[in-house]
Design an enzyme around this catalytic site. Structure first.
Site, PDB file in Angstrom:
ATOM      1  CE1 TYR A 148      -5.251   0.623   5.600  1.00  0.00           C
ATOM      2  CE2 TYR A 148      -6.162   2.814   5.935  1.00  0.00           C
ATOM      3  CZ  TYR A 148      -5.404   1.930   5.189  1.00  0.00           C
ATOM      4  OH  TYR A 148      -4.801   2.370   4.028  1.00  0.00           O
ATOM      5  CG  ASP A 243     -11.815  -4.765   5.730  1.00  0.00           C
ATOM      6  OD1 ASP A 243     -11.380  -3.593   5.705  1.00  0.00           O
ATOM      7  OD2 ASP A 243     -11.192  -5.726   5.230  1.00  0.00           O
ATOM      8  CE  LYS A 276      -3.836  -6.739   4.832  1.00  0.00           C
ATOM      9  NZ  LYS A 276      -2.612  -5.923   4.762  1.00  0.00           N
TER      10      LYS A 276
HETATM   11  P1  KE4 Z   1      -4.615  -2.378   0.767  1.00  0.00           P
HETATM   12  O1  KE4 Z   1      -5.258  -1.275  -0.033  1.00  0.00           O
HETATM   13  O2  KE4 Z   1      -3.420  -1.870   1.575  1.00  0.00           O
HETATM   14  O3  KE4 Z   1      -4.291  -3.617  -0.060  1.00  0.00           O
HETATM   15  O4  KE4 Z   1      -5.690  -2.886   1.830  1.00  0.00           O
HETATM   16  C1  KE4 Z   1      -6.284  -1.965   2.706  1.00  0.00           C
HETATM   17  C2  KE4 Z   1      -6.805  -2.691   3.940  1.00  0.00           C
HETATM   18  C3  KE4 Z   1      -8.165  -2.911   4.049  1.00  0.00           C
HETATM   19  N1  KE4 Z   1      -8.687  -3.557   5.118  1.00  0.00           N
HETATM   20  C4  KE4 Z   1      -7.889  -4.020   6.103  1.00  0.00           C
HETATM   21  C5  KE4 Z   1      -8.498  -4.731   7.277  1.00  0.00           C
HETATM   22  C6  KE4 Z   1      -6.480  -3.834   6.039  1.00  0.00           C
HETATM   23  O5  KE4 Z   1      -5.690  -4.278   7.051  1.00  0.00           O
HETATM   24  C7  KE4 Z   1      -5.925  -3.152   4.936  1.00  0.00           C
HETATM   25  C8  KE4 Z   1      -4.425  -2.876   4.812  1.00  0.00           C
HETATM   26  N2  KE4 Z   1      -3.647  -3.258   5.943  1.00  0.00           N
HETATM   27  C9  KE4 Z   1      -2.423  -2.503   6.151  1.00  0.00           C
HETATM   28  C10 KE4 Z   1      -1.779  -3.029   7.432  1.00  0.00           C
HETATM   29  N3  KE4 Z   1      -2.416  -2.560   8.591  1.00  0.00           N
HETATM   30  C11 KE4 Z   1      -1.510  -2.625   4.991  1.00  0.00           C
HETATM   31  C12 KE4 Z   1      -0.122  -2.091   5.252  1.00  0.00           C
HETATM   32  C13 KE4 Z   1       0.096  -0.738   4.617  1.00  0.00           C
HETATM   33  O6  KE4 Z   1      -0.815   0.138   4.688  1.00  0.00           O
HETATM   34  O7  KE4 Z   1       1.204  -0.554   4.069  1.00  0.00           O
END
Ligand code: KE4
Length: 435
Positions: A148, A243, A276
């Site tokens: 993701y 990523d 993060k």
């Molecule tokens: P954000 O747009 O949520 O800040 O980041 C997206 C993203 C991009 N790349 C990786 C590897 C990520 O894990 C994420 C976001 N992670 C999720 C948890 N699996 C955030 C939690 C959520 O979607 O509420």
């Protein structure tokens, strides 16, 4: 402003939230749809703990999905945020702190010569993708099933039928035309990589990958797979994008790329995406790479990218204070040891209870599966015992341990998690394995 009194139960809070927000949450995974039950509405957090609206305390292994590596409310971070807020919340003009944070990130990630700060991992991954396409002049991209990269249209894609065809949207509202250039391969499948590059090499702008896939709970890219991926990208002129939104400054100070560089001589990605931890819990992410690729970005080059709150002074102060703490000597050694103790303790406890469970960890990130062997790809992850995971999740929640509410999500330990917290967690697990 509503005069409604503050809800005294998670159920009441959830009912209220569902009246005004789709699903009652501002991000789907928080709704507990994968595990069932009522999400916990958090009123406050401190150190390794969360408290919900009913006053129930939980040992927190989500940590805001990774950012809270120091634990909640670290005094140095709070002081930095309060001081920055007093100086101004946002200017829409450059500040020295943005360069200072960029310098702090670049100091730990030698493959990044320049970077751009943005407000979310989605924005960072989306921007890195546009940059790769702009820098190479090519349209096609490869991602992997189970990874993701945020919710940008071009990345909400599931595998097509075979490698000659491109992806299909995983979300409504994403036209097929938008994902027609996105190819989705199986993680750790070298044969598919070879075939995809043979078919599409000259048109490939980039390959985007989670080097340790925390969105599949915890799946490592194998060394042969990662080595071959690097070779094929170099051979065909495609950019390799790591990523590291989840793994950056979490699995090691230098991120997952530093782990691979120790095992594959000379290994490097071309672009990296962070989030993060570098924001310390505030909305901040980044993408970066070599100076010549980054020079393609406006205002220098033709690839447009922008953001009102990019490099926001309060978020930047929070990130900087967090990085200062995790750069202290011994920080990652201690965090890694505690995380490994948890992962190994879960596996040992399950074995003692006669329950098939495998666990893995790197730095402050861990995962576990109710399975006999560690999954190597998305299909294997989803073949693990979901019902047992969900029973375990709720049994732990009832015992005051808050794990990720989905079997495909990773877990996170912070510097605030004490030995007593781990002992309590493993004690709860010993009981929960019988659930
Ligand atoms: P954000 O747009 O949520 O800040 O980041 C997206 C993203 C991009 N790349 C990786 C590897 C990520 O894990 C994420 C976001 N992670 C999720 C948890 N699996 C955030 C939690 C959520 O979607 O509420």
């Amino acid at each position: 402003m509503s005069t409604e009194s503050r809800p005294t139960s998670n159920e009441a809070a959830f009912e209220r939230a569902q009246r005004v927000t789709p699903g009652g949450v501002n991000s789907p995974v928080r709704a507990f749809r994968a595990v069932g039950g009522t999400p916990r509405f958090i009123r406050r957090a401190e150190g390794a703990y969360l408290w919900d609206v009913e006053g129930q305390r939980y040992i927190d292994y989500i940590g805001s999905w990774g950012p809270m590596i120091l634990g909640h409310g670290h005094p140095a971070v709070l002081d930095a945020v309060i001081q920055a807020a007093r100086n101004g919340l946002s200017f829409g003009a450059p500040t020295e702190a943005e360069a200072e944070l960029a310098e702090a990130i670049i100091a730990q990630v030698p493959t990044v010569e320049q970077l751009r700060l943005v407000s979310s991992g989605t924005e960072a991954a989306m921007s890195a993708l546009r940059l790769a396409r702009g820098a190479t002049g090519r349209p096609k991209i490869i991602k992997f099933e189970g990874c993701y990269h945020g919710h940008a249209d071009a990345l909400l894609v599931k595998a097509g039928s075979g490698l000659a065809t491109f992806g299909h949207p995983t979300s409504a509202g994403v036209p097929a035309e938008v994902v027609q250039h996105t190819l989705v391969l199986e993680y750790n499948n070298v044969a598919q990589l070879e075939e995809a590059f043979a078919l599409h090499g000259p048109q490939l702008a980039c390959v985007m990958i989670e080097p340790i896939a925390g969105n599949m709970n915890f799946v490592r890219a194998s060394l042969p797979f990662m080595s071959r991926l690097r070779e094929l990208c170099t051979q065909h002129g495609a950019l390799l994008i790591f990523d590291e939104v989840m793994t950056g400054f979490r699995v090691a100070l230098g991120g997952a790329q530093s782990v691979y560089a120790r095992q594959i001589p000379g290994f490097r990605p071309d672009l990296s995406v962070f989030g993060k931890v570098i924001g310390g819990g505030m909305p901040l992410a980044a993408f970066g790479g070599t100076r010549d690729v980054m020079a393609q970005l406006a205002p220098l080059g033709p690839v447009y990218q922008a953001g009102t709150l990019s490099g926001n002074p309060v978020a930047t102060a929070c990130g900087l204070a967090t990085l200062r703490e995790i750069c202290r000597p011994g920080f990652f050694d201690a965090l890694s040891a505690r995380t490994r103790q948890l992962a190994e303790g879960l596996q040992a406890g399950a074995r003692a209870a006669g329950v098939p469970l495998v666990s893995e960890c790197e730095g402050g990130m861990f995962g576990f599966f109710f399975a006999d062997t560690l999954p190597q790809n998305y299909s294997a992850v989803m073949a693990s015992d979901k019902d047992r995971f969900n029973r375990f999740f709720h049994a732990m929640l009832e015992r005051g341990v808050y794990l990720a509410p989905a079997l495909y999500e990773a877990g996170f330990v912070s510097a605030a998690h004490s030995q007593a917290d781990l002992d309590a967690t493993l004690q709860a697990a010993a009981e929960a394995f019988k659930a």
